[in-house]
Design an enzyme around this catalytic site. Structure first.
Site, mmCIF file in Angstrom:
data_model
loop_
_atom_site.group_PDB
_atom_site.id
_atom_site.type_symbol
_atom_site.label_atom_id
_atom_site.label_comp_id
_atom_site.label_asym_id
_atom_site.label_seq_id
_atom_site.Cartn_x
_atom_site.Cartn_y
_atom_site.Cartn_z
ATOM 1 N N HIS A 361 0.812 -1.216 0.000
ATOM 2 C CA HIS A 361 0.000 0.000 0.000
ATOM 3 C C HIS A 361 0.842 1.261 0.000
ATOM 4 O O HIS A 361 0.436 2.273 -0.559
ATOM 5 C CB HIS A 361 -0.999 -0.029 1.150
ATOM 6 C CG HIS A 361 -2.191 -0.858 0.795
ATOM 7 N ND1 HIS A 361 -2.298 -2.171 1.159
ATOM 8 C CD2 HIS A 361 -3.279 -0.568 0.037
ATOM 9 C CE1 HIS A 361 -3.431 -2.657 0.662
ATOM 10 N NE2 HIS A 361 -4.048 -1.709 -0.019
ATOM 11 N N GLU A 602 -11.727 -10.017 -5.912
ATOM 12 C CA GLU A 602 -10.280 -10.004 -5.698
ATOM 13 C C GLU A 602 -9.778 -11.318 -5.118
ATOM 14 O O GLU A 602 -8.617 -11.454 -4.766
ATOM 15 C CB GLU A 602 -9.860 -8.809 -4.832
ATOM 16 C CG GLU A 602 -10.690 -8.575 -3.597
ATOM 17 C CD GLU A 602 -10.299 -7.280 -2.849
ATOM 18 O OE1 GLU A 602 -9.293 -6.657 -3.204
ATOM 19 O OE2 GLU A 602 -11.004 -6.938 -1.898
ATOM 20 N N ASP A 626 -5.041 -7.720 -5.323
ATOM 21 C CA ASP A 626 -5.219 -8.928 -4.526
ATOM 22 C C ASP A 626 -5.514 -10.136 -5.404
ATOM 23 O O ASP A 626 -5.042 -11.244 -5.129
ATOM 24 C CB ASP A 626 -6.349 -8.734 -3.509
ATOM 25 C CG ASP A 626 -5.847 -8.001 -2.275
ATOM 26 O OD1 ASP A 626 -4.764 -8.354 -1.793
ATOM 27 O OD2 ASP A 626 -6.524 -7.059 -1.824
ATOM 28 N N CYS A 673 -10.330 -1.680 -10.552
ATOM 29 C CA CYS A 673 -9.784 -0.614 -9.701
ATOM 30 C C CYS A 673 -8.427 -0.973 -9.134
ATOM 31 O O CYS A 673 -7.864 -0.224 -8.348
ATOM 32 C CB CYS A 673 -10.758 -0.260 -8.584
ATOM 33 S SG CYS A 673 -10.979 -1.584 -7.400
HETATM 34 C C1 PEP Z 1 -6.976 -4.494 -5.085
HETATM 35 O O1 PEP Z 1 -6.773 -5.454 -4.339
HETATM 36 O O2 PEP Z 1 -6.716 -4.507 -6.298
HETATM 37 C C2 PEP Z 1 -7.521 -3.238 -4.535
HETATM 38 C C3 PEP Z 1 -7.887 -2.252 -5.319
HETATM 39 O O3 PEP Z 1 -7.610 -3.131 -3.182
HETATM 40 P P1 PEP Z 1 -6.361 -2.830 -2.218
HETATM 41 O O4 PEP Z 1 -5.172 -2.508 -3.070
HETATM 42 O O5 PEP Z 1 -6.762 -1.710 -1.325
HETATM 43 O O6 PEP Z 1 -6.195 -4.118 -1.484
HETATM 44 MG MG MG Z 2 -7.665 -5.469 -2.364
#
Ligand code: PEP
Ligand code: MG
Length: 753
Positions: A361, A602, A626, A673
């Site tokens: 992140h 995901e 994910d 996303c």
């Molecule tokens: C993902 O897993 O692609 C996502 C958008 O969620 P995060 O990156 O917050 O886990």
């Molecule tokens: Mg995710």
């Protein structure tokens, strides 16, 4: 043997430079296997040879002089095979090469094991015997187990040594390699960040006023003495006198010249108090660790514990950095989102983290802020980096420490090219994202990680495709109440109104723990995460949903998104709770509306049940970060496996196609996303698949728009068909690079990721 192995690895890890590290290795190994000679050859990848770097038994003058070209002699053989070579009578082997500069007589016994890191042979560890000797199996495994563990320590010591020996006369042209975290080039000054009370992580840092530092240190020591005496008093009744003697030993240590005097000397030589403390206490602990006597060895942890206690008091006295230099490059063992947020945006030029990978992140956040970042820089001697001038190359994941003027000039040129590209992209700012044959694909913004720090993409996006709600939960020391949350969500809903905003419910766990809600798990990404926590704690979930619904009153641009869905039951349960929150609010007189609700796809299980999910909800959003992690079984945060984490893997593409097909049967829209959507080249494939919208970081919006406005939908579909015939991610990446290159968009590939 195991104990010897641990001891050697520990000593080598603590060595201040490569020379010291190798000297320890050859001495210790020679003794452990009772050989006549032990040497280390390291590979020089530029000169394509192997150079003798350390020896115990051969002529010391031969070190750095004897060089064996690739593929020559037994050393060459060990490297070619990348496996141990064990010969009782080496001179009889056809690859044997006699090197007289080493002063060797013809040693017969030969055992050479490769030192390998990331599939590269960094060198060879060799044991030799005058007489014929076939090394025993356990000796062979001892050497190669050691070599495997030493590879990291050797590259670390190498980098550390580079820092020691660097002078302005000979700055290095070589770089340290990590993982690309966020694209771009940064030139700036390293500022080391570290978690509190972590002695090992404390960096060296020049002090402004040694006397003031010394006072702070002495006050902290006095405070620890007070603490210990108070604890000792408490135990007076319950502990026998001989056990309480331990306190006396600790108090004596805190009065000793070797600990206190040496720390003060280091402070007076210019290091700040925490740095001098770390150096002295670690040095002292190492002496204890090397003692044969088990009781004395245990004292090492006492020394470190005392060091930590002093540090804790010091950290209350020593102000944290309040002045960040211009062009700060934040460096840390594990840079966190919080640490990043502490640096004023205009001062932050780059981020280097020793751990983590492109999809951590903190890397996603760096991309959102358009700050170049390098992750997984595991060889970086973090504590010694403070104040060094760095070049950070986010495209390929490299850094240069105190680089040569020619390297600086080259990177300044690259940085200004990037700036020019950025200006060029601005031209598309107000144009719709539409292909040359008229297909429109809306681009949305991912925000929430630290949205208040950046306005990137706010004007250009058609709304928010993913608002991550974790942050307000992470920066507090307890769960935020309903009204605090209402204010937060209303801010974003209003800011984008009337454009839609998709708010995702809490997705904590994994790499986003809450300080006040500790979840200790050995496998956090497979554990209690996202919707699982929300459903187990309906009070947390309902409070959040109530806040989100209240925030949207009269705005009507809200959509709700549920993360980490792996069972349809989770959707059913969550829907009941959402309905309940809605009904409660109506009863209380709030004019709330039931929003559209979607789920994130995901987890592979959700891909295979996409039809069942599509019937239950209004829309789907694919979290490729994910999804890739779970499909490929590769931890998105682990630098060791970062090379095989690839969101353009054929399996990911096939999963996406299955999702779009399944959702299409029930007329439900699919958005992507994950970070894949912000990769301009991949966006072309997603367009070809028929994805309804893309959601990405602000920094990617204009790049993606630029590419999609240059392509036709039919060309995108053709490319997809070719990509689906590829069996490897690398082929797909090449295919897309070539396609962009043909369109004159090659510069964007570098800028893309
Ligand atoms: C993902 O897993 O692609 C996502 C958008 O969620 P995060 O990156 O917050 O886990
Ligand atoms: Mg995710």
């Amino acid at each position: 043997m195991l104990e010897t192995l641990h001891r050697i690895v520990k000593e080598v890890n603590a060595a201040s430079d490569l020379e010291q590290a190798l000297a320890i290795i050859v001495q210790e190994v020679k003794q452990a296997v009772q050989a006549d000679v032990c040497s280390v050859y390291l590979t020089d990848f530029e000169r394509r040879d192997h150079v003798l770097k350390a020896t115990d038994g051969l002529h010391p003058q031969a070190v750095d002089k004897v060089r064996l070209p690739y593929h020559r002699g037994l050393i060459g053989l060990v490297c070619e095979r990348a496996e141990p070579v064990n010969l009782a009578d080496a001179p009889n082997h056809k690859r044997y090469l006699f090197t007289h500069e080493t002063g060797e007589t013809s040693y017969k016994g030969f055992l050479g094991v490769p030192i390998i890191q990331n599939r590269k042979v960094l060198g060879v560890l060799v044991a030799r015997q005058i007489d014929q000797r076939s090394f025993e199996d356990n000796e062979v495994t001892f050497l190669f187990t050691l070599a495997a563990q030493l590879a990291g320590a050797i590259t670390h010591a190498q980098a550390s040594g580079n820092l020691n020996t660097q002078s302005d006369l000979a700055p290095p042209k070589r770089f340290l390699q990590g993982q690309p975290g966020s694209p771009g080039v940064a030139l700036g000054t390293a500022v080391v960040v570290y978690p509190p009370a972590d002695l090992e992580a404390v960096p060296d840092r020049p002090s402004k006023d040694p006397d003031e530092e010394e006072d702070a240190f002495r006050t902290a020591v006095a405070a620890v003495v007070q603490d210990l005496m108070a604890i000792e008093d408490r135990f007076e009744e319950s502990l026998p006198a001989e056990d309480r003697a331990l306190f006396e030993a600790w108090l004596m240590m805190l009065g000793s010249d070797s600990l206190i005097g040496n720390t003060v000397r280091r402070i007076q030589q210019g290091n700040w108090a925490p740095g001098a403390l770390r150096e002295t206490f670690q040095e002292h602990a190492r002496i204890f660790e090397n003692m044969e006597d088990i009781y004395l060895r245990e004292r090492a942890s006492d020394v470190l514990d005392l060091g930590r206690r002093i540090l804790m008091h010091l950290q209350q006295k020593v102000a944290t950095l309040d002045e960040y230099p211009e062009n700060t490059i934040l460096v840390g063992e594990e840079v966190s989102a919080m640490q990043l947020a502490e640096v004023p945006r205009e001062r932050l030029a780059g981020v280097v983290s020793a751990s983590g990978a492109s999809f951590s992140h903190v890397a996603i956040l760096a991309r959102a802020l358009e700050v170049p970042a390098v992750m997984g820089m595991s060889n970086l001697p973090v504590s010694r980096m403070e104040g060094h001038f760095l070049i950070l190359e986010g495209y390929l994941g490299r850094i240069y420490v105190s680089p040569a003027p020619s390297v600086i000039a080259e990177y300044r040129r690259l940085a200004s090219e990037d700036q020019a590209l950025y200006q060029e992209l601005q031209a598309d700012k107000d144009l719709p994202c539409e292909t040359t044959d008229g297909v429109r694909i809306p681009l949305y913004l991912n925000t929430g990680l630290l949205s208040e720090l950046s306005n990137q993409g706010m004007a250009e996006s058609e709304g928010v495709g993913l608002y991550r709600t974790e942050l307000p939960f992470m920066v507090r020391d307890s769960f935020p109440g309903e009204s605090v949350q209402v204010a937060n969500y209303r801010k974003v809903l209003k800011m984008f109104h009337p454009r839609p905003v998709i708010i995702r419910t809490l997705d904590i766990g994994g790499d986003k723990p809450l300080p006040y809600f500790p979840v200790e798990e050995s496998n956090p990404f497979l554990g209690w995460r996202g919707i699982r926590i929300s459903l187990d704690h309906p009070e947390i979930f309902i409070t959040q949903v109530r806040a989100i619904l209240r925030a949207a009153i009269d705005l009507n641009n809200l959509r709700l998104l549920l993360p980490m869905i792996s069972h349809v039951q989770e959707v059913d349960d969550a829907m009941l709770l959402i309905q309940r929150a809605h009904d409660e609010l109506l009863e209380e007189g709030y004019q709330v509306k039931m929003p559209k609700v979607g789920v994130m796809i995901e987890v592979p299980a959700a891909v295979y049940q996409v039809e069942a999910l599509a019937q239950r909800i209004d829309f789907l959003s694919v979290g490729t970060n994910d999804l890739t992690q779970y499909l490929l079984a590769v931890d998105r945060n682990n630098a060791h496996v970062a090379d095989i984490y690839n969101d353009l893997h054929p399996a990911v593409l096939r999963a996406l196609i299955q999702i779009i097909k399944g959702a299409g049967q029930y007329g439900k829209e699919v958005s992507v996303c994950g970070e894949l959507a912000g990769n301009p080249a991949a966006a072309v494939l997603l367009l070809g698949m028929g994805v309804n919208s893309l959601s990405m970081n602000g920094g990617s919006l204009l790049r993606v728009k630029w590419v999609l406005r240059s392509f036709s939908h039919s060309r995108a579909k053709q490319l997809l068909q070719t990509a689906l015939r590829c069996e490897q991610a690398g082929e797909i990446v090449n295919l897309l690079s070539n396609a962009l290159e043909e369109m004159g968009l090659g510069g964007l590939m570098r800028a893309g990721r």
